[in-house]
Design a protein around this motif. Structure first.
Motif, mmCIF file in Angstrom:
data_model
loop_
_atom_site.group_PDB
_atom_site.id
_atom_site.type_symbol
_atom_site.label_atom_id
_atom_site.label_comp_id
_atom_site.label_asym_id
_atom_site.label_seq_id
_atom_site.Cartn_x
_atom_site.Cartn_y
_atom_site.Cartn_z
ATOM 1 N N ALA A 56 0.858 -1.179 0.000
ATOM 2 C CA ALA A 56 0.000 0.000 0.000
ATOM 3 C C ALA A 56 0.894 1.228 0.000
ATOM 4 N N MET A 57 0.483 2.236 -0.738
ATOM 5 C CA MET A 57 1.291 3.445 -0.885
ATOM 6 C C MET A 57 0.487 4.663 -0.459
ATOM 7 N N GLY A 58 1.203 5.657 0.027
ATOM 8 C CA GLY A 58 0.503 6.857 0.465
ATOM 9 C C GLY A 58 1.296 8.115 0.183
ATOM 10 N N TRP A 59 0.593 9.224 0.215
ATOM 11 C CA TRP A 59 1.195 10.547 0.140
ATOM 12 C C TRP A 59 0.786 11.316 1.392
ATOM 13 N N TYR A 60 1.773 11.884 2.036
ATOM 14 C CA TYR A 60 1.569 12.735 3.195
ATOM 15 C C TYR A 60 2.150 14.115 2.877
ATOM 16 N N ARG A 61 1.798 15.086 3.688
ATOM 17 C CA ARG A 61 2.406 16.401 3.534
ATOM 18 C C ARG A 61 2.580 17.053 4.908
ATOM 19 N N GLN A 62 3.546 17.955 4.961
ATOM 20 C CA GLN A 62 3.793 18.696 6.181
ATOM 21 C C GLN A 62 4.082 20.143 5.836
ATOM 22 N N ALA A 63 3.209 21.011 6.305
ATOM 23 C CA ALA A 63 3.384 22.444 6.113
ATOM 24 C C ALA A 63 4.172 23.011 7.296
ATOM 25 N N PRO A 64 4.811 24.151 7.107
ATOM 26 C CA PRO A 64 5.584 24.753 8.204
ATOM 27 C C PRO A 64 4.740 24.960 9.446
ATOM 28 N N GLY A 65 5.236 24.488 10.577
ATOM 29 C CA GLY A 65 4.534 24.674 11.839
ATOM 30 C C GLY A 65 3.360 23.748 12.059
ATOM 31 N N LYS A 66 3.162 22.815 11.134
ATOM 32 C CA LYS A 66 2.033 21.897 11.261
ATOM 33 C C LYS A 66 2.520 20.454 11.297
ATOM 34 N N GLU A 67 1.644 19.588 11.768
ATOM 35 C CA GLU A 67 1.969 18.168 11.799
ATOM 36 C C GLU A 67 1.832 17.551 10.410
ATOM 37 N N ARG A 68 2.544 16.475 10.217
ATOM 38 C CA ARG A 68 2.420 15.744 8.958
ATOM 39 C C ARG A 68 1.023 15.142 8.879
ATOM 40 N N GLU A 69 0.406 15.229 7.703
ATOM 41 C CA GLU A 69 -0.949 14.723 7.535
ATOM 42 C C GLU A 69 -1.067 13.878 6.278
ATOM 43 N N LEU A 70 -1.982 12.919 6.344
ATOM 44 C CA LEU A 70 -2.240 12.082 5.187
ATOM 45 C C LEU A 70 -2.955 12.884 4.110
ATOM 46 N N VAL A 71 -2.511 12.726 2.878
ATOM 47 C CA VAL A 71 -3.162 13.364 1.741
ATOM 48 C C VAL A 71 -3.982 12.336 0.964
ATOM 49 N N ALA A 72 -3.344 11.235 0.621
ATOM 50 C CA ALA A 72 -4.014 10.205 -0.175
ATOM 51 C C ALA A 72 -3.292 8.883 0.012
ATOM 52 N N ALA A 73 -4.032 7.804 -0.217
ATOM 53 C CA ALA A 73 -3.447 6.472 -0.125
ATOM 54 C C ALA A 73 -4.086 5.579 -1.165
ATOM 55 N N ILE A 74 -3.333 4.565 -1.565
ATOM 56 C CA ILE A 74 -3.837 3.618 -2.549
ATOM 57 C C ILE A 74 -3.394 2.226 -2.148
ATOM 58 N N SER A 75 -4.343 1.319 -2.159
ATOM 59 C CA SER A 75 -4.043 -0.051 -1.752
ATOM 60 C C SER A 75 -3.376 -0.813 -2.897
#
Length: 121
Positions: free
Chosen positions: A33-52
């Motif tokens: 399974a693969m995913g994309w996360y992102r982290q903006a300055p001053g923020k926590e890393r968050e899930l953007v999208a995932a694909i099984s």
């Protein structure tokens, strides 16, 4: 050794599009399974999208209808097509991999080094 290498980040104007790529090696890509996360300055890393492994997808509410994740198993690659970009999409985007969807959505086993996406308003 598992390696995830992102590419495709850059500077784009609001409303524009970018496609991120992630090339994977050292793992059984087709069953991962693969995913994309992102982290903006001053923020926590968050899930953007995932694909099984079966190409079922999950998206964060903030990107639904604008971002699309897909994979090409014969290239050991996963992609994130980002459309209608907004300034709030500015972040470092990370590719992630795991043995199953539940893990990629919560605690991925592997991470890429990240690629910067900057959206100018």
């Amino acid at each position: 050794q598992v390696q995830l290498v992102e590419s495709g980040g850059g500077l784009v104007q609001a409303g524009g599009s970018l496609r991120l790529s992630c090339a994977a090696s050292g793992l059984t890509f087709g069953s991962s399974a693969m995913g994309w996360y992102r982290q903006a300055p001053g923020k926590e890393r968050e899930l953007v999208a995932a694909i099984s492994s079966g190409s079922s997808t999950n998206y964060a509410d903030s990107v639904k209808g604008r971002f699309f994740v897909f994979r090409e198993n014969h290239k050991n690659s996963v992609y994130l097509q980002m459309n209608s970009l907004k300034s709030e999409d500015t972040a470092v985007y990370y590719c992630a991999a795991a043995a199953n969807t539940a893990r990629v959505l919560t605690t991925p086993d592997y991470w890429g080094q990240g690629t910067q996406v900057t959206v100018s308003s």
